[in-house]
Every structure is written in structure tokens, then in C-alpha cells.
Design an enzyme around this catalytic site. Structure first.
Site, PDB file in Angstrom:
ATOM      1  N   HIS A 125       0.798  -1.232   0.000  1.00  0.00           N
ATOM      2  CA  HIS A 125       0.000   0.000   0.000  1.00  0.00           C
ATOM      3  C   HIS A 125       0.830   1.281   0.000  1.00  0.00           C
ATOM      4  O   HIS A 125       0.491   2.255   0.683  1.00  0.00           O
ATOM      5  CB  HIS A 125      -0.959   0.004   1.191  1.00  0.00           C
ATOM      6  CG  HIS A 125      -2.030  -1.050   1.147  1.00  0.00           C
ATOM      7  ND1 HIS A 125      -2.499  -1.596  -0.025  1.00  0.00           N
ATOM      8  CD2 HIS A 125      -2.729  -1.675   2.152  1.00  0.00           C
ATOM      9  CE1 HIS A 125      -3.435  -2.485   0.258  1.00  0.00           C
ATOM     10  NE2 HIS A 125      -3.588  -2.565   1.552  1.00  0.00           N
ATOM     11  N   HIS A 198      -9.530   2.042   0.193  1.00  0.00           N
ATOM     12  CA  HIS A 198      -9.501   0.931   1.143  1.00  0.00           C
ATOM     13  C   HIS A 198     -10.658   1.005   2.144  1.00  0.00           C
ATOM     14  O   HIS A 198     -10.490   0.712   3.334  1.00  0.00           O
ATOM     15  CB  HIS A 198      -8.147   0.936   1.863  1.00  0.00           C
ATOM     16  CG  HIS A 198      -7.687  -0.393   2.328  1.00  0.00           C
ATOM     17  ND1 HIS A 198      -8.302  -1.059   3.365  1.00  0.00           N
ATOM     18  CD2 HIS A 198      -6.694  -1.197   1.906  1.00  0.00           C
ATOM     19  CE1 HIS A 198      -7.677  -2.207   3.570  1.00  0.00           C
ATOM     20  NE2 HIS A 198      -6.702  -2.320   2.686  1.00  0.00           N
ATOM     21  N   GLU A 335     -11.533  -3.644  -3.010  1.00  0.00           N
ATOM     22  CA  GLU A 335     -10.582  -2.663  -3.535  1.00  0.00           C
ATOM     23  C   GLU A 335     -10.399  -2.923  -5.029  1.00  0.00           C
ATOM     24  O   GLU A 335      -9.799  -3.919  -5.427  1.00  0.00           O
ATOM     25  CB  GLU A 335      -9.245  -2.818  -2.809  1.00  0.00           C
ATOM     26  CG  GLU A 335      -9.358  -2.707  -1.303  1.00  0.00           C
ATOM     27  CD  GLU A 335      -8.251  -3.483  -0.578  1.00  0.00           C
ATOM     28  OE1 GLU A 335      -7.064  -3.227  -0.837  1.00  0.00           O
ATOM     29  OE2 GLU A 335      -8.583  -4.357   0.239  1.00  0.00           O
TER      30      GLU A 335
END
Ligand code: BGC
Length: 370
Positions: A125, A198, A335
Site C-alpha cells: 500500500h 480501502h 478494492e
């Protein structure tokens, strides 16, 4: 010397078409930068809240089949919690690369790039303090007050990624109770990019103890199997005959115990979308989730090749908005994305962005009640 009062800072943070009451201060970062919360409403009385910190979708009040509203999104009341190591990425935009890159390394035109391995042994991420989820974005409301666009410029080499990247994320709340998220980005050097949101949802209302009773359909015949560090093996395996077969609706909890044991076990997989046509031009259906008690339904549409279905396996009672706690497997994420580790898997759809090109990505979280 330029003096910035709180009012001036709020004004600079949002060239506004929103009523003044719809923008509020949300507290300072440890560096003393003020963050803001923006509220959008539609003609149905639905509201969403957005933060410039992490370009975050922090709340969505969604009606059930009787019109009863509940906030279905996870989030925090304080800026500091979004910046903590245990923020769990609640509702933030993750980037530059959403999901994992094996051992934090990839090569472009013969040059190897090294990223922080913040999810041992991999990069996850976007990395550390300058990951897109942890910076304060600039905000601008649309003239009709229905959208907010967040922009962020990331210098060449930040978090190890090549190229100065200029990114924008626009959130629009439409009158049919959909949150449309549009991403755009350009670079001045060849780079890789995979932005996503997210958000964690519980359609009974965030803070409800489980999502195991939600019924989910995922429009995918295949998924990307992973190794023990959650990096794809490269195969596009069939979901048929596995607990990942959600081509017809199943309760999330029905087969989750077949997904292994131990910390993090459960649903945390990238599905290869079938590109099932939807009623929105250019977008295909990714997933549909219904909480049968309330009837609240989320349909996810996108133009991306994949969706990560994550079932909250790392939640452990974190305290969020209004003192609510978020128990193990009490929230799910969908996602929309390119596949994990694509920079190292040439057979996956490309995540390379070249100078002169514009990265584009649309994700719609459409709410209804059945
Ligand atoms: C990943 C999970 C990870 C979670 C962190 C998800 O996108 O797939 O493996 O633990 O993000 O909140």
C-alpha cells in the site's frame, strides 16, 4: 511573512462551493498541518464525509429498506489515528501501489527500484510516512457542490518510486445514492501505479459485530492464488470448486473457515473480473453485497481488471468513530485494482505509466436497499 489563521487555512484548503458548515477542521497532524472534513449530501438526504488526510472516504449514511440510515463505513474521530501504524487503512486512498510488491523490488528499463518492505518481507500500500494514505491532499469542491477533488503531487523518488507523480481523486455523491471515485495521474518519468480506496463496510452499520451474514456475489471466474507472503504465484486459477466461488450469492461466513487457520487467514484475495456488463457506461460489475436484515446493498462497479476482497482478518477490536469497536471479520473491503505484484509479473495487465499518458480509474460504490 505569511500568517495563516485557522479560518484562512480552511479557506485555502477548499475553494468552496460547499456551504461553509459542510467543511470543518479535523485536527492537526503531528507536524502541525490542519486537516479537514467535507460533507456532501444528495437530494435523497444521503450524506458522505471525506477527509483531505489520505483523501479518505470516512462515512456514508445509507438508508435501509425502511429508510433507516446507518453509517456503513469504518473510520476514526482523530487525525492522529489515521496516521498511526495500526490505521488498517480505513477508507483511505492507497498508493502509489495499492497491494503488495514482492520484496519491495521491481525493474523498469533495466534499472532496479527498491521500496520500503513495510509488510515483511514485502512492500504494501505505498510504504511509509509519504504513502498516499498518510499525506494531506489539497481539496477543491465542484461548482455544483456535489464533488470534492483531492490533488497530491509526489516528488520523483518518494517512497522509492520513480517519477514526479501528480494525482487527483474526485469523489461524487450522486442522487441515486452512489459514491463515484475517479482517479487520474500523470508522471514525468516511466513509473508504476495502482491507486485504490480501502473503505471497510459493514452494511448493518459500522461497529456491528460481523459481516459473516452478508451475502456476496463476485463477478469473477478466476483469482490470483498467492504464496505464504500473499504474493501471487502468477497463475490465474479457476474459482470453481473452491470457497472463492462467489459467482452465485453466498454468505461471507458460509465457507470462510475452509480458508485456513491462523492470523490473517480468511478472504484476502484478488479476483480476476469477468468484465460483466453494467448499466453504467464503461464500467463492469465487480461485486454485490447485501445485508439481508436491513436490505442495504452495495454494488461495486469499475473499469479495473481486478478487485481485492478482504474480509477484515487483521481487525482486532480497534476503536473508531463514536467509540465503536471493529471486531475481527466485522468489515469487508472491495478494492478495485490491478493485480498484486504486477510490476514483477509481466503476464498480468500492465501497471506502467509513461510520461504523456494519463492513468485513469473509476470505482463506483452504489448503494440500494432490497
Ligand atoms: C490487504 C491485506 C492487508 C490489509 C491491510 C488489504 O488490502 O489485502 O492483506 O492486511 O489491506 O489493512
Amino acid at each position: 511573512m505569511i500568517l495563516r489563521t485557522a479560518a484562512l487555512a480552511a479557506c485555502l484548503a477548499l475553494t468552496t462551493a460547499l456551504p461553509a458548515g459542510e467543511v470543518a477542521e479535523f485536527g492537526k497532524t503531528p507536524e502541525g498541518e490542519m486537516t479537514h472534513v467535507y460533507t456532501l449530501s444528495n437530494d435523497n438526504g444521503m450524506k458522505i464525509k471525506l477527509l483531505d488526510l489520505g483523501a479518505t472516504l470516512m462515512a456514508a449514511e445509507v438508508p435501509d429498506r425502511d429508510g433507516e440510515k446507518a453509517d456503513v463505513l469504518f473510520g476514526f474521530d482523530e487525525a492522529a489515528k489515521y496516521l498511526s501504524d495500526d490505521n488498517q487503512y480505513f477508507g483511505v486512498v492507497v498508493g502509489r501501489y495499492g497491494n503488495r510488491i514482492a520484496k519491495g523490488k521491481f525493474t523498469l528499463d533495466g534499472k532496479q527500484y527498491t521500496l520500503e518492505c513495510n509488510n515483511d518481507p514485502n512492500h504494501l500500500h505505498g510504504g511509509g510516512d509519504k504513502a498516499f494514505s498518510k499525506v494531506v491532499w489539497e481539496a477543491k469542491a465542484s461548482d455544483d457542490g456535489r464533488s470534492v477533488t483531492f490533488s497530491h503531487s509526489s516528488p520523483d523518488g518518494e517512497e522509492g518510486y520513480p517519477g514526479k507523480l501528480d494525482a487527483e481523486v474526485t469523489y461524487t455523491l450522486t442522487d441515486d445514492n452512489a459514491v463515484r471515485i475517479e482517479y487520474a495521474a500523470t508522471t514525468d518519468k516511466k513509473t508504476v501505479l495502482n491507486l485504490t480506496n480501502h473503505a471497510y463496510f459493514n452494511l448493518a452499520g459500522a461497529g456491528d459485530e460481523t459481516i459473516n451474514d452478508h451475502e456476496i456475489t463476485i463477478f469473477a471466474d478466476r483469482y490470483t492464488p498467492v504464496d505464504e507472503t500473499l504474493i501471487p504465484t502468477g497463475e490465474l486459477a479457476e474459482v470453481a470448486g473452491t470457497p472463492l466461488d462467489f459467482r452465485t450469492p453466498h454468505q461471507i461466513g458460509e465457507r470462510v473457515d475452509l480458508m485456513g487457520e491462523g492470523e490473517g487467514a480468511g478472504y484476502d484475495h484478488n479476483f480476476v473480473l469477468n468484465k460483466t456488463a453494467s448499466d453504467r457506461p464503461g464500467l463492469h460489475k465487480a461485486a454485490k453485497v447485501t445485508d439481508q436484515d436491513s436490505g442495504r446493498t452495495l454494488t461495486v462497479l469499475t473499469d479495473q481488471p481486478g478487485v481485492q476482497f478482504y474480509g477484515g482478518n487483521f481487525l482486532k477490536g480497534q476503536t473508531g468513530k463514536d467509540g465503536k469497536t471493529y471486531a475481527y471479520r466485522s468489515g469487508f473491503c472491495l478494492e478495485t485494482q490491478h493485480y498484486p505484484d504486477s510490476p514483477n509479473q509481466p503476464q498480468f495487465p500492465s501497471v506502467v505509466l509513461n510520461p504523456g499518458e494519463t492513468y485513469k480509474h473509476v470505482c463506483v460504490y452504489a448503494f440500494s436497499a432490497e
